[in-house]
Design a protein around this motif. Structure first.
Motif, PDB file in Angstrom:
ATOM      1  N   PRO A   1      48.530  54.089  34.855  1.00 28.48           N
ATOM      2  CA  PRO A   1      48.082  52.689  34.831  1.00 28.48           C
ATOM      3  C   PRO A   1      48.246  52.072  33.442  1.00 28.48           C
ATOM      4  CG  PRO A   1      46.420  54.133  35.821  1.00 28.48           C
ATOM      5  CD  PRO A   1      47.430  55.015  35.154  1.00 28.48           C
ATOM      6  N   LEU A   2      48.671  50.829  33.416  1.00 29.80           N
ATOM      7  CA  LEU A   2      48.662  50.062  32.169  1.00 29.80           C
ATOM      8  C   LEU A   2      47.297  49.438  31.962  1.00 29.80           C
ATOM      9  CD1 LEU A   2      50.124  48.742  29.736  1.00 29.80           C
ATOM     10  CD2 LEU A   2      50.734  46.859  31.267  1.00 29.80           C
ATOM     11  N   LEU A   3      46.650  49.050  33.082  1.00 30.64           N
ATOM     12  CA  LEU A   3      45.356  48.373  33.012  1.00 30.64           C
ATOM     13  C   LEU A   3      44.403  48.990  34.030  1.00 30.64           C
ATOM     14  CD1 LEU A   3      43.652  46.015  31.844  1.00 30.64           C
ATOM     15  CD2 LEU A   3      44.623  44.568  33.644  1.00 30.64           C
ATOM     16  N   ILE A   4      43.222  49.363  33.563  1.00 34.04           N
ATOM     17  CA  ILE A   4      42.186  49.921  34.436  1.00 34.04           C
ATOM     18  C   ILE A   4      40.958  49.025  34.341  1.00 34.04           C
ATOM     19  CG2 ILE A   4      40.709  51.901  34.928  1.00 34.04           C
ATOM     20  CD1 ILE A   4      42.792  53.658  33.495  1.00 34.04           C
ATOM     21  N   ILE A   5      40.566  48.446  35.472  1.00 33.54           N
ATOM     22  CA  ILE A   5      39.404  47.565  35.517  1.00 33.54           C
ATOM     23  C   ILE A   5      38.247  48.339  36.139  1.00 33.54           C
ATOM     24  CG2 ILE A   5      38.474  45.414  36.453  1.00 33.54           C
ATOM     25  CD1 ILE A   5      42.204  45.809  36.384  1.00 33.54           C
ATOM     26  N   GLU A   6      37.122  48.390  35.436  1.00 33.88           N
ATOM     27  CA  GLU A   6      35.958  49.142  35.898  1.00 33.88           C
ATOM     28  C   GLU A   6      34.727  48.241  35.954  1.00 33.88           C
ATOM     29  OE1 GLU A   6      35.383  52.528  33.397  1.00 33.88           O
ATOM     30  OE2 GLU A   6      37.326  53.426  33.865  1.00 33.88           O
ATOM     31  N   ALA A   7      34.190  48.088  37.155  1.00 35.44           N
ATOM     32  CA  ALA A   7      32.921  47.376  37.376  1.00 35.44           C
ATOM     33  C   ALA A   7      32.892  46.004  36.706  1.00 35.44           C
ATOM     34  CB  ALA A   7      31.743  48.233  36.892  1.00 35.44           C
ATOM     35  N   ASP A  54      31.153  43.675  40.326  1.00 34.97           N
ATOM     36  CA  ASP A  54      31.478  45.104  40.461  1.00 34.97           C
ATOM     37  C   ASP A  54      32.896  45.333  40.991  1.00 34.97           C
ATOM     38  OD1 ASP A  54      30.945  47.795  40.196  1.00 34.97           O
ATOM     39  OD2 ASP A  54      30.099  47.989  42.208  1.00 34.97           O
ATOM     40  N   VAL A  55      33.873  44.683  40.386  1.00 43.67           N
ATOM     41  CA  VAL A  55      35.266  44.815  40.816  1.00 43.67           C
ATOM     42  C   VAL A  55      35.960  45.903  40.002  1.00 43.67           C
ATOM     43  CG1 VAL A  55      37.529  43.665  40.753  1.00 43.67           C
ATOM     44  CG2 VAL A  55      35.535  42.496  41.731  1.00 43.67           C
ATOM     45  N   SER A  56      36.575  46.843  40.719  1.00 44.17           N
ATOM     46  CA  SER A  56      37.288  47.941  40.065  1.00 44.17           C
ATOM     47  C   SER A  56      38.637  48.166  40.745  1.00 44.17           C
ATOM     48  CB  SER A  56      36.470  49.242  40.126  1.00 44.17           C
ATOM     49  OG  SER A  56      35.234  49.116  39.464  1.00 44.17           O
ATOM     50  N   TYR A 116      55.590  40.697  50.577  1.00 44.86           N
ATOM     51  CA  TYR A 116      56.979  40.650  50.119  1.00 44.86           C
ATOM     52  C   TYR A 116      57.121  41.144  48.684  1.00 44.86           C
ATOM     53  CZ  TYR A 116      61.179  38.537  48.110  1.00 44.86           C
ATOM     54  OH  TYR A 116      62.344  38.334  47.431  1.00 44.86           O
ATOM     55  N   LEU A 117      56.156  40.818  47.835  1.00 45.82           N
ATOM     56  CA  LEU A 117      56.337  40.985  46.390  1.00 45.82           C
ATOM     57  C   LEU A 117      55.645  42.208  45.799  1.00 45.82           C
ATOM     58  CD1 LEU A 117      57.643  39.396  43.990  1.00 45.82           C
ATOM     59  CD2 LEU A 117      55.397  38.359  43.623  1.00 45.82           C
ATOM     60  N   CYS A 118      54.538  42.654  46.392  1.00 49.26           N
ATOM     61  CA  CYS A 118      53.626  43.552  45.687  1.00 49.26           C
ATOM     62  C   CYS A 118      53.701  45.007  46.150  1.00 49.26           C
ATOM     63  CB  CYS A 118      52.182  43.050  45.844  1.00 49.26           C
ATOM     64  SG  CYS A 118      51.960  41.399  45.142  1.00 49.26           S
ATOM     65  N   ASP A 119      53.514  45.906  45.189  1.00 46.45           N
ATOM     66  CA  ASP A 119      53.453  47.342  45.469  1.00 46.45           C
ATOM     67  C   ASP A 119      52.081  47.732  46.009  1.00 46.45           C
ATOM     68  OD1 ASP A 119      56.095  48.129  44.209  1.00 46.45           O
ATOM     69  OD2 ASP A 119      55.095  47.190  42.488  1.00 46.45           O
ATOM     70  N   GLU A 120      51.041  47.089  45.488  1.00 44.15           N
ATOM     71  CA  GLU A 120      49.675  47.359  45.927  1.00 44.15           C
ATOM     72  C   GLU A 120      48.944  46.044  46.142  1.00 44.15           C
ATOM     73  OE1 GLU A 120      47.537  50.531  43.924  1.00 44.15           O
ATOM     74  OE2 GLU A 120      49.347  51.111  42.845  1.00 44.15           O
ATOM     75  N   VAL A 121      47.866  46.101  46.897  1.00 45.02           N
ATOM     76  CA  VAL A 121      47.115  44.888  47.214  1.00 45.02           C
ATOM     77  C   VAL A 121      45.621  45.153  47.047  1.00 45.02           C
ATOM     78  CG1 VAL A 121      47.081  45.416  49.694  1.00 45.02           C
ATOM     79  CG2 VAL A 121      46.740  43.068  48.923  1.00 45.02           C
ATOM     80  N   VAL A 122      44.917  44.158  46.512  1.00 47.52           N
ATOM     81  CA  VAL A 122      43.462  44.191  46.370  1.00 47.52           C
ATOM     82  C   VAL A 122      42.924  42.960  47.093  1.00 47.52           C
ATOM     83  CG1 VAL A 122      41.508  44.163  44.770  1.00 47.52           C
ATOM     84  CG2 VAL A 122      43.626  45.353  44.138  1.00 47.52           C
ATOM     85  N   VAL A 123      42.090  43.173  48.102  1.00 48.20           N
ATOM     86  CA  VAL A 123      41.549  42.082  48.911  1.00 48.20           C
ATOM     87  C   VAL A 123      40.131  41.770  48.443  1.00 48.20           C
ATOM     88  CG1 VAL A 123      40.989  41.294  51.242  1.00 48.20           C
ATOM     89  CG2 VAL A 123      42.951  42.804  50.878  1.00 48.20           C
ATOM     90  N   MET A 124      39.912  40.525  47.994  1.00 44.75           N
ATOM     91  CA  MET A 124      38.597  40.122  47.498  1.00 44.75           C
ATOM     92  C   MET A 124      37.935  39.118  48.436  1.00 44.75           C
ATOM     93  SD  MET A 124      38.833  39.696  43.348  1.00 44.75           S
ATOM     94  CE  MET A 124      37.094  39.194  43.273  1.00 44.75           C
ATOM     95  N   TYR A 125      36.614  39.192  48.497  1.00 42.39           N
ATOM     96  CA  TYR A 125      35.829  38.217  49.253  1.00 42.39           C
ATOM     97  C   TYR A 125      34.521  37.991  48.517  1.00 42.39           C
ATOM     98  CZ  TYR A 125      33.254  35.947  53.025  1.00 42.39           C
ATOM     99  OH  TYR A 125      32.516  35.043  53.777  1.00 42.39           O
ATOM    100  N   LEU A 126      34.232  36.755  48.198  1.00 41.97           N
ATOM    101  CA  LEU A 126      32.984  36.358  47.542  1.00 41.97           C
ATOM    102  C   LEU A 126      32.671  37.245  46.336  1.00 41.97           C
ATOM    103  CD1 LEU A 126      31.018  34.035  48.073  1.00 41.97           C
ATOM    104  CD2 LEU A 126      29.515  35.649  49.213  1.00 41.97           C
TER     105      LEU A 126
END
Length: 328
Positions: free
Chosen positions: A10-16, A34-36, A221-231
Motif C-alpha cells: 500500500p502507498l496509503l493506509i487509512i485507519e479509523a 471510523d473509516v479504514s 470500468y476504472l477501479c481495481d478495488e472499491v470502497v462503498v460508503m454510506y452516511l
C-alpha cells in the motif's frame, strides 16, 4: 485480483478516519466515522456512495485540505495527520486533487499557461522557455494542443476544461491523486473520453488514484478495488471483481441495481432503496443503513457491524450478510 496485485504494498493506509464538523446550535455533523481501507501503489480505488455519504469529505481529509478529527493516514510509511503544517508542505507535491466542477475550479481571469504556471510555482519550477515547454508537454499529455495555453477557461468545453484540471494536478508529478467525481458534471458522451484518459494516464505514469463517484458502473470500468460508503461509514470494500460478482451488503446491492448495464441480455437483481439518506447530525444507532434496509432486524439498531472478512481483501459490515448470501 491476481496474486501480483495482492502482493503490491500500500502507498496509503487509512485507519479509523474520523471527521466531524460543528453544526448550528452546537450540534455535531458526523461526516466520516471510523473509516479504514488501504490503497496499493499504482492502483485505482473507487470510493462510492450517494450524495451525503461522506466520500468527498474523506478524500479531502486524506489530503489535509480538511483537518481530520481522528485517525491515521500513513502515506509511504509516514502518518501525515501527525505532521506539522510546515512538514506537510513537503508532501503536497506528492499528493494532488482533480475537482468535480471543471469550470469553477479554474480562475476565469487567467490564461491556461498561468493556471498551470501556478501549479509549477509550487515546486519552484524554473520560468522562461523551460516552463513553456513543460506547459506544452502537460497540455499534450491530456489531449490538448500547446497553443491552447494562451486561451481562457471560457473558451473550452466542459470536457476540455476537465482535461486542463487534470493537467494542473499532474504538473508537479504527484504519486497520489484524488479524483473527486471528475466526470459527474460532464455530458455522458464526454465522460467516457475523460475516463479513458484517466485510465491511460494512471498506467503510463504509474499513478495511485482514489476515484470518488456515485456511479458504480463508472467505478467498475476504472477501479481495481472499491470502497462503498454510506452516511460516513464503510459498508463494503474489496477487489472490484469480487464486490461486483458477489455484493454482500444490502446497500451495495441497491446501488448496483440502479447502475446501467450495457449488455441487454443481463439483468440485475431489483433491490428497493426507499427514502432519503438520514441527517449526519443525528445518524441512526447501530447500523446507519438500517432505516432504509429491507432486511433490517431489531439487532441492527443495537450493533455497529464490524468489518467481517470474506476472504482475500473483501470485507462487509453487515450482521446478516451470511443469511442474505444463503437466501440469494
Amino acid at each position: 485480483m491476481t496474486l501480483a496485485m495482492e502482493s503490491v504494498a500500500p502507498l496509503l493506509i487509512i485507519e479509523a478516519l474520523v471527521k466531524r464538523f460543528s453544526g448550528r446550535g452546537g450540534r455535531t455533523v458526523h461526516a466520516v466515522e471510523d473509516v479504514s481501507f488501504s490503497i496499493k501503489r499504482g492502483t485505482t480505488v473507487g470510493l462510492v456512495g450517494e450524495s451525503g455519504s461522506g466520500k468527498t469529505t474523506a478524500g479531502r481529509t486524506l489530503l489535509r485540505l480538511i483537518e481530520p478529527t481522528g485517525g491515521k493516514a500513513v502515506f509511504d510509511g509516514v502518518d501525515i495527520f501527525a505532521l506539522s503544517e510546515r512538514d506537510m508542505r513537503a508532501y503536497r507535491q506528492r499528493m494532488q486533487i482533480i475537482f468535480q466542477d471543471p469550470f469553477s475550479s479554474l480562475n476565469p481571469r487567467m490564461r491556461i499557461e498561468a493556471i498551470l504556471g501556478e501549479a509549477l510555482d509550487a515546486c519552484n519550477y524554473p520560468k522562461g522557455a523551460k516552463r513553456k515547454e513543460r506547459v506544452a508537454e502537460l497540455l499534450t499529455l491530456v489531449g490538448l494542443a500547446p497553443e491552447h495555453a494562451r486561451r481562457f477557461p471560457h473558451e473550452f468545453s466542459g470536457g476540455q476544461r476537465q482535461r486542463i484540471g487534470i493537467a494542473r494536478a499532474l504538473a508537479v508529478e504527484p504519486e497520489f491523486v484524488v479524483a473527486d467525481e471528475p466526470v459527474s458534471a460532464l455530458d455522458v458522451s464526454v465522460q467516457a473520453q475523460v475516463l479513458n484518459l484517466l485510465s491511460d494516464l494512471q498506467k503510463r505514469l504509474g499513478l495511485t488514484l482514489l476515484f470518488i463517484a456515485h456511479d458504480l458502473s463508472v467505478v467498475e470500468y476504472l477501479c481495481d478495488e472499491v470502497v462503498v460508503m454510506y452516511l460516513g461509514r464503510v459498508m463494503e470494500r474489496g477487489p472490484s471483481r469480487a464486490v461486483y460478482a458477489n455484493p454482500r451488503h444490502p446497500y451495495t446491492r441497491a446501488l448496483l441495481a440502479t447502475a446501467p448495464i450495457p449488455d441487454p441480455t443481463r439483468r440485475r437483481e431489483h433491490v428497493p432503496l426507499a427514502g432519503d439518506i438520514p441527517s449526519p447530525i443525528n445518524p441512526p444507532s447501530g447500523c446507519v443503513f438500517r432505516t432504509r434496509c429491507p432486511h433490517a432486524i431489531a439487532a441492527c439498531a443495537e450493533i455497529v457491524p464490524p468489518a467481517d472478512h470474506l476472504g482475500g481483501d473483501h470485507h462487509v459490515a453487515c450482521i446478516r450478510h451470511n443469511e442474505l448470501a444463503q437466501a440469494s
